[in-house]
Design a protein around this motif. Structure first.
Motif, mmCIF file in Angstrom:
data_model
loop_
_atom_site.group_PDB
_atom_site.id
_atom_site.type_symbol
_atom_site.label_atom_id
_atom_site.label_comp_id
_atom_site.label_asym_id
_atom_site.label_seq_id
_atom_site.Cartn_x
_atom_site.Cartn_y
_atom_site.Cartn_z
ATOM 1 N N UNK A 106 62.254 -11.285 37.528
ATOM 2 C CA UNK A 106 61.159 -10.486 36.983
ATOM 3 C C UNK A 106 60.809 -10.980 35.590
ATOM 4 N N UNK A 107 59.517 -11.100 35.267
ATOM 5 C CA UNK A 107 59.126 -11.491 33.908
ATOM 6 C C UNK A 107 59.628 -10.457 32.908
ATOM 7 N N UNK A 108 60.356 -10.904 31.911
ATOM 8 C CA UNK A 108 60.945 -9.951 30.977
ATOM 9 C C UNK A 108 59.871 -9.134 30.268
ATOM 10 N N UNK A 109 58.735 -9.746 29.963
ATOM 11 C CA UNK A 109 57.656 -9.002 29.316
ATOM 12 C C UNK A 109 57.205 -7.817 30.140
ATOM 13 N N UNK A 110 57.101 -7.997 31.462
ATOM 14 C CA UNK A 110 56.696 -6.902 32.340
ATOM 15 C C UNK A 110 57.778 -5.820 32.416
ATOM 16 N N UNK A 111 59.033 -6.242 32.460
ATOM 17 C CA UNK A 111 60.137 -5.286 32.513
ATOM 18 C C UNK A 111 60.135 -4.409 31.261
ATOM 19 N N UNK A 112 59.973 -5.036 30.101
ATOM 20 C CA UNK A 112 59.975 -4.280 28.848
ATOM 21 C C UNK A 112 58.768 -3.356 28.766
ATOM 22 N N UNK A 113 57.609 -3.827 29.229
ATOM 23 C CA UNK A 113 56.411 -2.986 29.203
ATOM 24 C C UNK A 113 56.576 -1.759 30.087
ATOM 25 N N UNK A 114 57.298 -1.904 31.188
ATOM 26 C CA UNK A 114 57.476 -0.791 32.116
ATOM 27 C C UNK A 114 58.527 0.209 31.631
ATOM 28 N N UNK A 115 59.598 -0.287 31.020
ATOM 29 C CA UNK A 115 60.737 0.584 30.726
ATOM 30 C C UNK A 115 60.892 0.969 29.259
ATOM 31 N N UNK A 116 60.427 0.127 28.337
ATOM 32 C CA UNK A 116 60.620 0.445 26.904
ATOM 33 C C UNK A 116 59.348 0.145 26.117
ATOM 34 N N UNK A 117 58.226 0.384 26.698
ATOM 35 C CA UNK A 117 56.944 0.017 26.097
ATOM 36 C C UNK A 117 56.799 0.592 24.690
ATOM 37 N N UNK A 118 56.430 -0.296 23.767
ATOM 38 C CA UNK A 118 56.155 0.126 22.403
ATOM 39 C C UNK A 118 57.376 0.338 21.528
ATOM 40 N N UNK A 119 58.566 0.189 22.066
ATOM 41 C CA UNK A 119 59.783 0.434 21.286
ATOM 42 C C UNK A 119 60.366 -0.875 20.757
ATOM 43 N N UNK A 120 60.960 -0.819 19.607
ATOM 44 C CA UNK A 120 61.660 -1.957 19.052
ATOM 45 C C UNK A 120 63.030 -2.088 19.711
ATOM 46 N N UNK A 121 63.409 -3.303 20.004
ATOM 47 C CA UNK A 121 64.714 -3.585 20.608
ATOM 48 C C UNK A 121 65.663 -3.991 19.484
ATOM 49 N N UNK A 122 66.641 -3.160 19.230
ATOM 50 C CA UNK A 122 67.564 -3.440 18.133
ATOM 51 C C UNK A 122 68.489 -4.596 18.447
ATOM 52 N N UNK A 123 68.822 -4.762 19.733
ATOM 53 C CA UNK A 123 69.707 -5.849 20.129
ATOM 54 C C UNK A 123 69.336 -6.330 21.520
ATOM 55 N N UNK A 124 69.091 -7.621 21.647
ATOM 56 C CA UNK A 124 68.878 -8.257 22.944
ATOM 57 C C UNK A 124 70.080 -9.163 23.198
ATOM 58 N N UNK A 125 70.884 -8.821 24.211
ATOM 59 C CA UNK A 125 72.017 -9.658 24.577
ATOM 60 C C UNK A 125 71.624 -10.487 25.802
ATOM 61 N N UNK A 126 71.862 -11.791 25.724
ATOM 62 C CA UNK A 126 71.420 -12.700 26.775
ATOM 63 C C UNK A 126 72.569 -13.622 27.177
ATOM 64 N N UNK A 127 73.080 -13.431 28.383
ATOM 65 C CA UNK A 127 74.112 -14.304 28.948
ATOM 66 C C UNK A 127 73.727 -14.553 30.396
ATOM 67 N N UNK A 128 72.820 -15.522 30.606
ATOM 68 C CA UNK A 128 72.214 -15.702 31.924
ATOM 69 C C UNK A 128 72.409 -17.120 32.468
ATOM 70 N N UNK A 129 73.544 -17.714 32.101
ATOM 71 C CA UNK A 129 74.048 -18.938 32.734
ATOM 72 C C UNK A 129 73.034 -20.081 32.779
ATOM 73 N N UNK A 130 72.387 -20.348 31.670
ATOM 74 C CA UNK A 130 71.484 -21.491 31.581
ATOM 75 C C UNK A 130 70.022 -21.155 31.715
ATOM 76 N N UNK A 131 69.694 -19.990 32.280
ATOM 77 C CA UNK A 131 68.296 -19.612 32.452
ATOM 78 C C UNK A 131 67.650 -19.217 31.125
ATOM 79 N N UNK A 132 68.456 -19.149 30.052
ATOM 80 C CA UNK A 132 67.895 -18.801 28.738
ATOM 81 C C UNK A 132 66.889 -19.839 28.248
#
Length: 282
Positions: free
Chosen positions: A190-216
Motif C-alpha cells: 500500500x502507498x504509505x501516503x494513502x495509508x497515512x491520509x486514511x488513518x492519521x490525516x493531518x497529524x504530525x508523526x512523532x516517530x516513524x520506525x522503518x525496518x522493511x528488509x531493503x524496501x526502504x
C-alpha cells in the motif's frame, strides 16, 4: 593454541549471553522454554512442540509476550527488551503522541514504544500473515487494542501485489520480491501516503520506525507526499542501501533531517534522524 583460546572465549561469551537472557525470565518455566526453543533452532529432529506458540513473562513487564517456540521471535525479544536496541529513542525523544511502525514483525517494538510513551497512538504495518497474527496477540495481551491500529500489508511507494519470501534468516527477515517470482506468499503493498491520509490525516508523526528488509530504498525515493508529516525517523538500513543514499532521497524530497544517532554494531546500521526546524518554527 590460538584456535583453542578463541574457541574458549567464544564458548564463554555465548554462555554469558545466554545466562543474561535467562535472567530476564522470572519463572523457571519460561527459562526452560527459552532453552528448549534455542535447541529447536539448532536441530531438525522431530521434537515435540516445534511449531507451538507459547507465552512468557519478562522481569519488569506486567503483561505476557507471545512467541513461536522454534522461531527467531526469541532473538527479537532479546534484542528489543534485553539489549534495548531502541534505547537511544528514549534518550533523544522525550514524548510521542503518534508513532508509525513499518515492519512491526510480531509486535515487540510496539510493546517497547508503549513502555516509553504510554499514551501514544500507534499505526503499525506487517505483511507476513503469521507474524501479523502474533503481532495481534501481543497487542491484545498488553491491552493495547484501542491504541494500536494494525494493517496486514507492506508499505511502499505504489499500490501493487508482490511476493513475500524468506530472506534466509527466519521469521524476522522476510522481504518482498517482484517480477515473475512464484516463491513465498502474495502480499498487498500500500502507498504509505494513502495509508497515512486514511488513518492519521493531518497529524504530525512523532516517530516513524522503518525496518522493511531493503524496501526502504524505494519507499524513501518517493517520500515527498508524506515526509513533511514526520518529525523523527528510526530506520534500519539494509545493504547495499546506504545512509548517504537515504539522506540524498530525503533532500530531493525537500525534507531536511539531521542524523542524531548512528549505530553500526550490526550488518545493518540503525539510524535516528530528526527533522530540522525551519526558522519560523524555532
Amino acid at each position: 593454541m590460538v584456535v583453542d583460546s578463541q574457541f574458549h572465549d567464544s564458548v564463554v561469551g555465548a554462555i554469558a549471553r545466554h545466562s543474561r537472557t535467562l535472567g530476564q525470565f522470572p519463572r523457571l518455566r519460561d527459562r526452560a522454554l527459552y532453552i528448549y526453543g534455542r535447541i529447536l533452532r539448532r536441530v531438525s529432529w522431530p521434537l515435540p512442540g516445534r511449531h507451538s506458540a507459547v507465552q512468557v513473562r519478562l522481569r519488569d513487564q506486567p503483561d505476557p509476550f507471545h512467541l513461536r517456540l522454534s522461531s527467531t521471535d526469541w532473538l527479537v525479544l532479546e534484542e528489543i527488551f534485553q539489549h534495548e536496541e531502541y534505547t537511544f529513542v528514549r534518550d533523544v525523544i522525550k514524548d510521542a503522541g503518534l508513532i508509525v511502525d513499518l515492519g512491526a514483525n510480531v509486535g515487540y517494538s510496539l510493546r517497547y514504544w508503549q513502555t516509553l510513551f504510554p499514551n501514544a497512538q500507534i499505526l503499525a504495518m506487517e505483511p507476513e500473515p503469521n507474524n501479523f497474527l502474533m503481532c495481534a496477540r501481543n497487542v491484545g495481551s498488553a491491552g493495547l487494542a484501542k491504541q494500536v491500529t494494525l494493517l496486514q500489508a507492506a508499505a511502499g511507494a505504489r499500490r501493487e501485489l508482490l511476493r513475500l519470501v524468506d530472506g534466509g534468516e527466519g521469521e524476522w527477515a522476510y522481504r518482498t520480491e517482484g517480477g515473475a517470482s512464484q516463491r513465498g506468499c502474495a502480499v498487498d503493498v500500500l502507498p504509505l501516503g494513502e495509508v497515512l491520509a486514511q488513518h492519521v490525516k493531518g497529524r504530525k508523526i512523532d516517530l516513524l520506525k522503518c525496518d522493511i528488509e531493503g524496501a526502504e530504498k524505494d519507499l524513501f525515493a518517493h517520500c515527498a507526499p508524506w515526509i513533511e508529516m514526520v518529525n523523527a525517523i528510526v530506520v534500519e538500513l539494509h545493504p547495499p542501501y546506504t545512509l548517504a543514499e537515504l539522506r540524498s532521497a530525503l533532500a530531493q524530497s525537500g525534507a531536511h533531517f539531521e542524523v542524531t544517532v548512528q549505530i553500526n554494531r550490526k550488518l545493518c546500521p540503525l539510524v535516528l534522524l530528526q527533522r530540522q526546524k525551519s526558522s519560523s518554527e524555532r
